[in-house]
Write a protein that holds these residues in place. Sequence first.
Motif, mmCIF file in Angstrom:
data_model
loop_
_atom_site.group_PDB
_atom_site.id
_atom_site.type_symbol
_atom_site.label_atom_id
_atom_site.label_comp_id
_atom_site.label_asym_id
_atom_site.label_seq_id
_atom_site.Cartn_x
_atom_site.Cartn_y
_atom_site.Cartn_z
ATOM 1 N N GLY A 1 -31.700 -57.466 35.270
ATOM 2 C CA GLY A 1 -30.893 -57.253 36.521
ATOM 3 C C GLY A 1 -29.626 -55.897 35.383
ATOM 4 N N GLY A 2 -30.514 -55.576 34.845
ATOM 5 C CA GLY A 2 -29.625 -54.819 33.918
ATOM 6 C C GLY A 2 -28.552 -53.799 34.556
ATOM 7 N N ALA A 3 -28.369 -53.225 35.515
ATOM 8 C CA ALA A 3 -27.949 -51.941 35.938
ATOM 9 C C ALA A 3 -26.219 -52.487 37.005
ATOM 10 N N SER A 4 -26.510 -53.621 36.877
ATOM 11 C CA SER A 4 -24.758 -53.886 37.477
ATOM 12 C C SER A 4 -24.414 -55.421 36.940
ATOM 13 N N GLN B 1 -32.104 -46.287 40.644
ATOM 14 C CA GLN B 1 -31.377 -45.176 40.544
ATOM 15 C C GLN B 1 -29.337 -45.459 39.474
ATOM 16 N N ALA B 2 -29.532 -46.630 39.765
ATOM 17 C CA ALA B 2 -28.206 -46.877 38.828
ATOM 18 C C ALA B 2 -28.727 -47.892 37.849
ATOM 19 N N GLY B 3 -29.752 -47.440 37.056
ATOM 20 C CA GLY B 3 -30.093 -47.961 36.091
ATOM 21 C C GLY B 3 -30.883 -46.859 35.209
ATOM 22 N N LEU B 4 -31.383 -46.006 35.528
ATOM 23 C CA LEU B 4 -31.545 -44.397 35.192
ATOM 24 C C LEU B 4 -29.947 -44.200 34.728
ATOM 25 N N ALA B 5 -28.964 -44.083 35.364
ATOM 26 C CA ALA B 5 -27.883 -43.623 35.200
ATOM 27 C C ALA B 5 -27.093 -44.634 34.279
#
Length: 254
Positions: free
Chosen positions: A15-18, A43-47
Amino acid sequence: MIAADVTEKHIVITGGASGIGEHTVRLLAARNAKVFFGDLNEQAGLALAASLLEQGLTVSFHELDVTNVESVETFYHAAIATFGNIDVGLNNAGVDHTPARMLEVPDEDYHRNIAVNLTGVWYCMKQLLTNMMESGGGHIINLASVAGTSGAPSISAYGASKHGVIGLTKSVAIEYAKSNIRVNAVCPSFVQTPMVEHVMSQMNDKQKATLVAANPMKRLGKPEEIASAIAWLCSDESSFMTGHSVVLDGGLTA
């Protein structure tokens, strides 16, 4: 040695993208940890990973669905292949549900909260324990909540899942203490994250004011405050602590 020194530690985060997860990824990477993180939002994780790599930090992202045991296994195998054995595993992935009394909460919301918040932690802990038993030890940190420390009216399914996380944390901490594996939980109250903003968006002004007023500090927590506490737990400064829940709630449960 700087406070909460995590230099070169291999830390794996779900859960590391937000929200709290994102702030924790940023903070630990900035303190020179090797951070491998996952999230359902590819998408959020790669960004996020691209942004941190541009800063010269050591991070890697892998898509993850904590409710799927095959996805979990693949994620941890990738983490080990990328940075080696795992020093710290942070089980942060979580969901909420629309605030309502129990009879008004759809069964689907209950099952989703249990699947992500509790079963997902179970799956991840099994992978972490397997690796840490082989490597000689480590530290598992589970994101619980103050909703898991007492009654949680209007969010009963969420509260049930977090009570489960705290119980799991205590039991496994005792089981594996002699194997040099520590297990602790972090219990925030309402924090300024997308998940909390979603919950509050479904409240009227009076309900929002009541929620904030119930906190002696008269404010919501900040995700960076929770991330800082997690960073301390990730460091060797917390080496004699296991089976406990760190509560960060502005005095709410005092």
